[in-house]
Design a protein around this motif. Structure first.
Motif, mmCIF file in Angstrom:
data_model
loop_
_atom_site.group_PDB
_atom_site.id
_atom_site.type_symbol
_atom_site.label_atom_id
_atom_site.label_comp_id
_atom_site.label_asym_id
_atom_site.label_seq_id
_atom_site.Cartn_x
_atom_site.Cartn_y
_atom_site.Cartn_z
ATOM 1 N N LEU A 171 0.825 -1.212 0.000
ATOM 2 C CA LEU A 171 0.000 0.000 0.000
ATOM 3 C C LEU A 171 0.856 1.259 0.000
ATOM 4 O O LEU A 171 0.534 2.246 -0.682
ATOM 5 N N THR A 172 1.938 1.246 0.750
ATOM 6 C CA THR A 172 2.818 2.405 0.805
ATOM 7 C C THR A 172 3.487 2.648 -0.537
ATOM 8 O O THR A 172 3.583 3.800 -0.995
ATOM 9 N N CYS A 173 3.942 1.586 -1.177
ATOM 10 C CA CYS A 173 4.547 1.726 -2.511
ATOM 11 C C CYS A 173 3.542 2.303 -3.499
ATOM 12 O O CYS A 173 3.872 3.188 -4.300
ATOM 13 N N ALA A 174 2.322 1.806 -3.450
ATOM 14 C CA ALA A 174 1.283 2.303 -4.356
ATOM 15 C C ALA A 174 0.997 3.776 -4.094
ATOM 16 O O ALA A 174 0.817 4.573 -5.033
ATOM 17 N N HIS A 175 0.946 4.166 -2.823
ATOM 18 C CA HIS A 175 0.678 5.565 -2.487
ATOM 19 C C HIS A 175 1.804 6.478 -2.966
ATOM 20 O O HIS A 175 1.547 7.539 -3.560
ATOM 21 N N LEU A 176 3.040 6.083 -2.711
ATOM 22 C CA LEU A 176 4.165 6.899 -3.163
ATOM 23 C C LEU A 176 4.157 7.067 -4.675
ATOM 24 O O LEU A 176 4.344 8.172 -5.192
ATOM 25 N N ALA A 177 3.958 5.969 -5.388
ATOM 26 C CA ALA A 177 3.967 6.029 -6.849
ATOM 27 C C ALA A 177 2.870 6.954 -7.363
ATOM 28 O O ALA A 177 3.109 7.788 -8.246
ATOM 29 N N ALA A 178 1.661 6.831 -6.828
ATOM 30 C CA ALA A 178 0.561 7.678 -7.293
ATOM 31 C C ALA A 178 0.833 9.141 -6.991
ATOM 32 O O ALA A 178 0.563 10.025 -7.819
ATOM 33 N N ALA A 179 1.375 9.427 -5.809
ATOM 34 C CA ALA A 179 1.684 10.813 -5.445
ATOM 35 C C ALA A 179 2.762 11.391 -6.359
ATOM 36 O O ALA A 179 2.680 12.552 -6.776
ATOM 37 N N TYR A 180 3.778 10.593 -6.677
ATOM 38 C CA TYR A 180 4.828 11.068 -7.569
ATOM 39 C C TYR A 180 4.300 11.254 -9.001
ATOM 40 O O TYR A 180 4.658 12.220 -9.677
ATOM 41 N N LEU A 181 3.474 10.318 -9.452
ATOM 42 C CA LEU A 181 2.984 10.368 -10.829
ATOM 43 C C LEU A 181 2.049 11.547 -11.065
ATOM 44 O O LEU A 181 1.919 12.017 -12.202
ATOM 45 N N CYS A 182 1.391 12.022 -10.012
ATOM 46 C CA CYS A 182 0.535 13.216 -10.155
ATOM 47 C C CYS A 182 1.335 14.387 -10.690
ATOM 48 O O CYS A 182 0.915 15.074 -11.632
ATOM 49 N N ALA A 183 2.477 14.642 -10.077
ATOM 50 C CA ALA A 183 3.302 15.766 -10.497
ATOM 51 C C ALA A 183 3.847 15.552 -11.907
ATOM 52 O O ALA A 183 3.940 16.507 -12.696
ATOM 53 N N ASP A 184 4.206 14.319 -12.248
ATOM 54 C CA ASP A 184 4.693 14.038 -13.597
ATOM 55 C C ASP A 184 3.617 14.320 -14.636
ATOM 56 O O ASP A 184 3.884 14.902 -15.695
ATOM 57 N N ALA A 185 2.382 13.900 -14.349
ATOM 58 C CA ALA A 185 1.286 14.126 -15.282
ATOM 59 C C ALA A 185 0.982 15.618 -15.408
ATOM 60 O O ALA A 185 0.755 16.131 -16.520
ATOM 61 N N ASP A 188 3.358 17.514 -17.618
ATOM 62 C CA ASP A 188 3.135 17.290 -19.046
ATOM 63 C C ASP A 188 1.760 17.779 -19.500
ATOM 64 O O ASP A 188 1.291 17.407 -20.580
ATOM 65 N N ASN A 189 1.106 18.593 -18.645
ATOM 66 C CA ASN A 189 -0.217 19.158 -18.952
ATOM 67 C C ASN A 189 -1.290 18.085 -19.135
ATOM 68 O O ASN A 189 -2.266 18.293 -19.867
ATOM 69 N N GLU A 190 -1.109 16.958 -18.472
ATOM 70 C CA GLU A 190 -2.119 15.893 -18.479
ATOM 71 C C GLU A 190 -2.972 16.052 -17.216
ATOM 72 O O GLU A 190 -2.864 15.269 -16.266
ATOM 73 N N ARG A 191 -3.817 17.051 -17.191
ATOM 74 C CA ARG A 191 -4.562 17.384 -15.978
ATOM 75 C C ARG A 191 -5.525 16.272 -15.566
ATOM 76 O O ARG A 191 -5.669 15.977 -14.378
ATOM 77 N N ALA A 192 -6.198 15.683 -16.536
ATOM 78 C CA ALA A 192 -7.134 14.609 -16.210
ATOM 79 C C ALA A 192 -6.395 13.407 -15.629
ATOM 80 O O ALA A 192 -6.855 12.776 -14.661
ATOM 81 N N LEU A 193 -5.237 13.108 -16.188
ATOM 82 C CA LEU A 193 -4.447 11.984 -15.698
ATOM 83 C C LEU A 193 -3.895 12.287 -14.303
ATOM 84 O O LEU A 193 -3.862 11.408 -13.432
ATOM 85 N N ALA A 194 -3.492 13.543 -14.086
ATOM 86 C CA ALA A 194 -3.010 13.939 -12.762
ATOM 87 C C ALA A 194 -4.116 13.797 -11.727
ATOM 88 O O ALA A 194 -3.894 13.322 -10.608
ATOM 89 N N SER A 195 -5.319 14.189 -12.083
ATOM 90 C CA SER A 195 -6.455 14.066 -11.167
ATOM 91 C C SER A 195 -6.766 12.605 -10.869
ATOM 92 O O SER A 195 -7.100 12.248 -9.731
ATOM 93 N N ASP A 196 -6.627 11.754 -11.899
ATOM 94 C CA ASP A 196 -6.876 10.326 -11.708
ATOM 95 C C ASP A 196 -5.876 9.723 -10.730
ATOM 96 O O ASP A 196 -6.246 8.963 -9.817
ATOM 97 N N PHE A 197 -4.602 10.068 -10.876
ATOM 98 C CA PHE A 197 -3.592 9.544 -9.957
ATOM 99 C C PHE A 197 -3.730 10.163 -8.566
ATOM 100 O O PHE A 197 -3.395 9.522 -7.569
ATOM 101 N N ALA A 198 -4.216 11.398 -8.504
ATOM 102 C CA ALA A 198 -4.465 11.998 -7.190
ATOM 103 C C ALA A 198 -5.544 11.226 -6.442
ATOM 104 O O ALA A 198 -5.447 11.017 -5.223
ATOM 105 N N CYS A 199 -6.565 10.796 -7.166
ATOM 106 C CA CYS A 199 -7.613 9.976 -6.561
ATOM 107 C C CYS A 199 -7.038 8.651 -6.073
ATOM 108 O O CYS A 199 -7.346 8.203 -4.963
#
Length: 341
Positions: A171-185, A188-199
């Motif tokens: 669970l911790t690995c999944a949380h870290l990855a999603a939190a990091y991927l939000c900023a990456d998305a 790259d101006n992928e706002r919908a994808l950033a919101s999805d990873f934030a969820c």
């Protein structure tokens, strides 16, 4: 003093592996849950770009921890490796299978091959942190006695605390990855994808918190020494982890993805150091302390000097690697989509 310094340096390496390698594993978990080939296309492209340059470099930290444990605290190394060889072997096989599958998926041209290697990559990303978490739970609960293969090869890691450690690791690995991927998305101006990873980061963060709360009862019954340490000496670090985790979730929900990254990292690092503080000075709970396990001062001095020299080369190289691939992703409209697992 030298023994404490060596232990602190080793724990820094373990923290780096949890923060960087953990996010790497978590990205594979989200690859598994991304959906079919078409629906998960954008998510898998982002994951491949984010972990592509560092999916092997992250294991430098694991090697660092193992070598320092072996050279600086060899009795503990011998006890852990001989008692917990089953989960450690499974974790090692998961790392190997994961790396090979990630490389082969990108080189494959047939859809069935991409799906096969994608499934291997994703499943290995799930099971590897679980087995590493069971190892941590075995050590923390005092089920690794000193000596060669003195502990039970099954119950040492198949127990409530180890299962708790494995689930929390995933669970911790999944949380870290999603939190990091939000900023990456977002970069790259992928706002919908950033919101999805934030969820996804919010859900995995809340799940981690819920499991941690349930774990209080588990530790009280199954690992009383660790429970006492976490609720007394290490309590400030536990509170810091909780506050940082809640702050990270609030930042994610407000769209402050860049700031959410260090908050999520701090939450994980704090709970890892809370474990160390709760167990200190014991390295094998109930039997072996840091000072009993430490090598001679000459050996520790040589290790620390070698590490200092290596850090001069390693840290700037890793910094350059991360900084280079944190730049905006160039458009690639004709890139072949990664296949679903």
């Amino acid at each position: 003093m030298l023994a404490d310094t060596a232990l602190a340096v080793m724990w820094v390496g373990l923290t780096c592996y949890a923060l960087f390698g953990g996010a790497d594993f978590g990205a594979g978990v989200w690859d598994l849950l991304a959906g079919g080939t078409r629906r998960g296309l954008r998510q898998r492209r982002l994951i491949e770009h984010s972990i592509g340059p560092i999916w092997e470099a992250n294991h430098v930290w694991l090697i660092f921890v193992i070598v320092l444990l072996w050279s600086g605290f060899s009795p503990v190394f011998a006890a852990v490796m001989s008692t917990l060889y089953l989960p450690l072997t499974l974790a090692a096989l998961g790392i190997i299978a994961r790396g090979a599958a990630f490389a082969f998926r990108k080189a494959s041209t047939e859809l069935w091959q991409q799906r096969l290697f994608g499934a291997c990559f994703a499943l290995s990303s799930l099971i590897t942190p679980f087995f590493l978490g069971t190892v941590a739970g075995a050590v923390a609960s005092g089920r690794v006695p000193p000596g060669l293969a003195e502990g039970n090869v099954l119950t040492s890691w198949l127990n409530p605390t180890s299962v708790l450690g494995g689930v929390l690791a995933v669970l911790t690995c999944a949380h870290l990855a999603a939190a990091y991927l939000c900023a990456d998305a977002a970069r790259d101006n992928e706002r919908a994808l950033a919101s999805d990873f934030a969820c996804r980061a919010t859900i995995s963060g809340l799940a981690s918190g819920a499991v941690a709360c349930i774990g209080i009862a588990v530790l009280h019954a199954d690992a009383p020494d660790l429970f006492h340490g976490l609720t007394h000496r290490a309590l400030p670090l536990v509170i810091l982890s909780a506050v940082a985790g809640l702050t990270g979730l609030a930042l994610l929900n407000r769209g402050r993805y860049v700031l959410a990254r260090p908050a999520a990292a701090l939450a994980v690092a704090a709970i890892l150091w809370a474990w160390g503080a709760a167990q200190y000075p014991a390295m094998l709970v109930g039997s072996t302390t840091v000072y009993q396990a430490a090598a001679d001062e000459a050996v520790l001095t040589a290790c620390l000097i070698a590490l200092a020299i290596g850090a001069v080369l390693l840290i700037p190289s890793l910094w350059l690697l991360y900084a280079t691939f944190q730049r905006r992703t160039p458009a690639a409209p004709h890139a072949r989509p990664p296949a679903s697992p």
